[in-house]
Motif scaffolding. Sequence first.
Motif, PDB file in Angstrom:
ATOM      1  N   LEU A   1       5.897  11.434   4.087  1.00  0.00           N
ATOM      2  CA  LEU A   1       4.920  12.521   3.975  1.00  0.00           C
ATOM      3  C   LEU A   1       3.988  12.297   2.789  1.00  0.00           C
ATOM      4  CD1 LEU A   1       7.180  15.631   4.720  1.00  0.00           C
ATOM      5  CD2 LEU A   1       5.679  14.393   6.303  1.00  0.00           C
ATOM      6  N   TRP A   2       4.533  11.819   1.702  1.00  0.00           N
ATOM      7  CA  TRP A   2       3.748  11.495   0.494  1.00  0.00           C
ATOM      8  C   TRP A   2       2.683  10.459   0.816  1.00  0.00           C
ATOM      9  CZ3 TRP A   2       2.275  12.812  -4.106  1.00  0.00           C
ATOM     10  CH2 TRP A   2       2.132  11.923  -5.174  1.00  0.00           C
ATOM     11  N   ASN A   3       3.064   9.428   1.554  1.00  0.00           N
ATOM     12  CA  ASN A   3       2.128   8.362   1.902  1.00  0.00           C
ATOM     13  C   ASN A   3       1.162   8.781   3.004  1.00  0.00           C
ATOM     14  OD1 ASN A   3       2.669   5.370   0.741  1.00  0.00           O
ATOM     15  ND2 ASN A   3       4.543   6.589   0.640  1.00  0.00           N
TER      16      ASN A   3
ATOM     17  N   THR B   1       0.822  -1.214   0.000  1.00  0.00           N
ATOM     18  CA  THR B   1       0.000   0.000   0.000  1.00  0.00           C
ATOM     19  C   THR B   1       0.854   1.260   0.000  1.00  0.00           C
ATOM     20  OG1 THR B   1      -0.151  -0.132   2.417  1.00  0.00           O
ATOM     21  CG2 THR B   1      -1.944  -1.123   1.144  1.00  0.00           C
ATOM     22  N   ASP B   2       2.169   1.130  -0.104  1.00  0.00           N
ATOM     23  CA  ASP B   2       3.054   2.291  -0.169  1.00  0.00           C
ATOM     24  C   ASP B   2       2.996   2.921  -1.551  1.00  0.00           C
ATOM     25  OD1 ASP B   2       3.818   1.821   2.413  1.00  0.00           O
ATOM     26  OD2 ASP B   2       5.793   1.012   1.925  1.00  0.00           O
ATOM     27  N   LEU B   3       2.757   4.223  -1.610  1.00  0.00           N
ATOM     28  CA  LEU B   3       2.620   4.921  -2.878  1.00  0.00           C
ATOM     29  C   LEU B   3       3.987   5.091  -3.542  1.00  0.00           C
ATOM     30  CD1 LEU B   3       0.244   7.867  -1.861  1.00  0.00           C
ATOM     31  CD2 LEU B   3      -0.355   5.492  -2.371  1.00  0.00           C
ATOM     32  N   PRO B   4       4.094   4.803  -4.831  1.00  0.00           N
ATOM     33  CA  PRO B   4       5.349   5.024  -5.539  1.00  0.00           C
ATOM     34  C   PRO B   4       5.551   6.498  -5.866  1.00  0.00           C
ATOM     35  CG  PRO B   4       3.688   4.248  -7.066  1.00  0.00           C
ATOM     36  CD  PRO B   4       3.055   4.218  -5.699  1.00  0.00           C
ATOM     37  N   ARG B   5       6.808   6.864  -6.077  1.00  0.00           N
ATOM     38  CA  ARG B   5       7.130   8.215  -6.526  1.00  0.00           C
ATOM     39  C   ARG B   5       7.733   8.230  -7.929  1.00  0.00           C
ATOM     40  NH1 ARG B   5      10.768  10.349  -1.761  1.00  0.00           N
ATOM     41  NH2 ARG B   5      11.283  11.929  -3.326  1.00  0.00           N
TER      42      ARG B   5
ATOM     43  N   PHE C   1      -5.704   9.667  -9.226  1.00  0.00           N
ATOM     44  CA  PHE C   1      -4.361   9.632  -9.788  1.00  0.00           C
ATOM     45  C   PHE C   1      -3.526  10.728  -9.127  1.00  0.00           C
ATOM     46  CE2 PHE C   1      -7.174   7.947 -13.061  1.00  0.00           C
ATOM     47  CZ  PHE C   1      -6.535   6.769 -13.420  1.00  0.00           C
ATOM     48  N   LEU C   2      -2.337  10.367  -8.699  1.00  0.00           N
ATOM     49  CA  LEU C   2      -1.437  11.314  -8.048  1.00  0.00           C
ATOM     50  C   LEU C   2      -0.083  11.286  -8.752  1.00  0.00           C
ATOM     51  CD1 LEU C   2      -2.139  10.314  -4.328  1.00  0.00           C
ATOM     52  CD2 LEU C   2      -3.071  12.304  -5.508  1.00  0.00           C
ATOM     53  N   HIS C   3       0.589  12.454  -8.767  1.00  0.00           N
ATOM     54  CA  HIS C   3       1.903  12.555  -9.379  1.00  0.00           C
ATOM     55  C   HIS C   3       2.842  13.275  -8.416  1.00  0.00           C
ATOM     56  CE1 HIS C   3       0.235  11.314 -13.280  1.00  0.00           C
ATOM     57  NE2 HIS C   3      -0.787  12.087 -12.967  1.00  0.00           N
ATOM     58  N   HIS C   4       4.028  12.717  -8.217  1.00  0.00           N
ATOM     59  CA  HIS C   4       4.970  13.266  -7.251  1.00  0.00           C
ATOM     60  C   HIS C   4       5.334  14.714  -7.561  1.00  0.00           C
ATOM     61  CE1 HIS C   4       7.448  11.723 -10.567  1.00  0.00           C
ATOM     62  NE2 HIS C   4       8.301  12.664 -10.251  1.00  0.00           N
ATOM     63  N   TYR C   5       5.448  15.048  -8.845  1.00  0.00           N
ATOM     64  CA  TYR C   5       5.901  16.394  -9.211  1.00  0.00           C
ATOM     65  C   TYR C   5       4.872  17.466  -8.895  1.00  0.00           C
ATOM     66  CZ  TYR C   5       3.505  14.693 -13.460  1.00  0.00           C
ATOM     67  OH  TYR C   5       2.617  14.137 -14.338  1.00  0.00           O
ATOM     68  N   ASP C   6       3.616  17.085  -8.738  1.00  0.00           N
ATOM     69  CA  ASP C   6       2.596  18.062  -8.357  1.00  0.00           C
ATOM     70  C   ASP C   6       2.779  18.548  -6.928  1.00  0.00           C
ATOM     71  OD1 ASP C   6       1.329  17.996 -10.823  1.00  0.00           O
ATOM     72  OD2 ASP C   6      -0.041  16.379 -10.237  1.00  0.00           O
ATOM     73  N   HIS C   7       3.585  17.827  -6.165  1.00  0.00           N
ATOM     74  CA  HIS C   7       3.804  18.174  -4.761  1.00  0.00           C
ATOM     75  C   HIS C   7       5.278  18.432  -4.462  1.00  0.00           C
ATOM     76  CE1 HIS C   7      -0.387  17.252  -3.755  1.00  0.00           C
ATOM     77  NE2 HIS C   7      -0.270  16.314  -4.671  1.00  0.00           N
ATOM     78  N   GLY C   8       6.021  18.749  -5.506  1.00  0.00           N
ATOM     79  CA  GLY C   8       7.406  19.158  -5.327  1.00  0.00           C
ATOM     80  C   GLY C   8       8.358  18.060  -4.914  1.00  0.00           C
TER      81      GLY C   8
END
Length: 347
Positions: free
Chosen positions: A304-306, A240-244, A263-270
């Motif tokens: 923090l992402w997760n 369940t860990d989100l990939p970056r 849908f989530l994208h790492h770059y949207d959150h710096g």
Amino acid sequence: MSDRFRKFVQIIGSGPHTGKNLTREEAATAMEMMLMQTATPAQIGAFLIAHRIKRPTGAELAGMLDTYAKIGPQLQPVASHARSPVIFGIPYDGRSRTMPLAPLVSLIMTAAGIPVILHGGDWMPTKYGTPLIEIWQEWGIDWTQLSLDRIQQTFATTGLGFIYAPTHFPTAAGLTPYRDQIGKRPPIATLELLWCPYAGDAHLIFGYVHPPTEQMALIAAQLRETPHKITTVKGLEGSTDLPRDRAVIVGVHQQGQELARIFLHHYDHGLSNINPTLLANPEMMAEFALVLAGKPSEVLNSVLWNAGFYLWHCGAAHDMAAGMKLAQELLTSGAAIAQLERIRQSL
């Protein structure tokens, strides 16, 4: 030898032309006979590898889950908990490439008032990756020696519980040697992702690798008329860990509703596209200590992402950014490490 179980092997093991699927009721019976060892070792091994080759259906998974619900342990609802617990369905055979973040995320979530139930076992075939239980032991928290009543007490007072299969569900753990002997993950590996060891309404969040797993799981939930909210995550190593390093694909399912996507994208959150690499335990626990102190690192960013996503997704924050901010505050304020100490003192 069980003639009844031999029939189940014949049904699923007859090849692509004459083989058939089990009904939900047959799958439930087959699972019970394996758990209770009324089928012979040869029959169990034959069933597991044949079912692996055939691939389970949603109806078969529903039947097997019926048996898990009948025989397996369950934590009970706690009146003082304001929220339904999150049940994380994470592969029992652990992690071999990337750091397992669920223990840290669980500390943050429970510090925010979201109960969490984890479950798993020891180092397990076929992957033999780092299991969750070992991280807790590194923190001085040994769930393996506790009775289910003691786990219930800890869950009631801290919001966190861990069902350790060898102690709390030994009939299921008794099937572990077959995984090594057949050399492939059997259908029970999927079953473990979907199992909900809780007697009340819960939010089941499970990881997967292959898209058919998600579809089979949702069919099983529909057949069982599961009232739980279900979230599916195409996570790191099936967790369940989100990939970056790629888009995060999340599915949200509620009984009677269509599957919704996030849908989530790492770059949207710096954030960079770095997934923290698995380290040996001493080095990994040193990194975790820095995270609990709120010290900047790529591991902290992944936590923090997760945690930010799960705090938002479970209603503790109004959006992803707010969730990440709350996760940061719970770490830098010492709330997360205080939660770790509360759990340690409760055992």
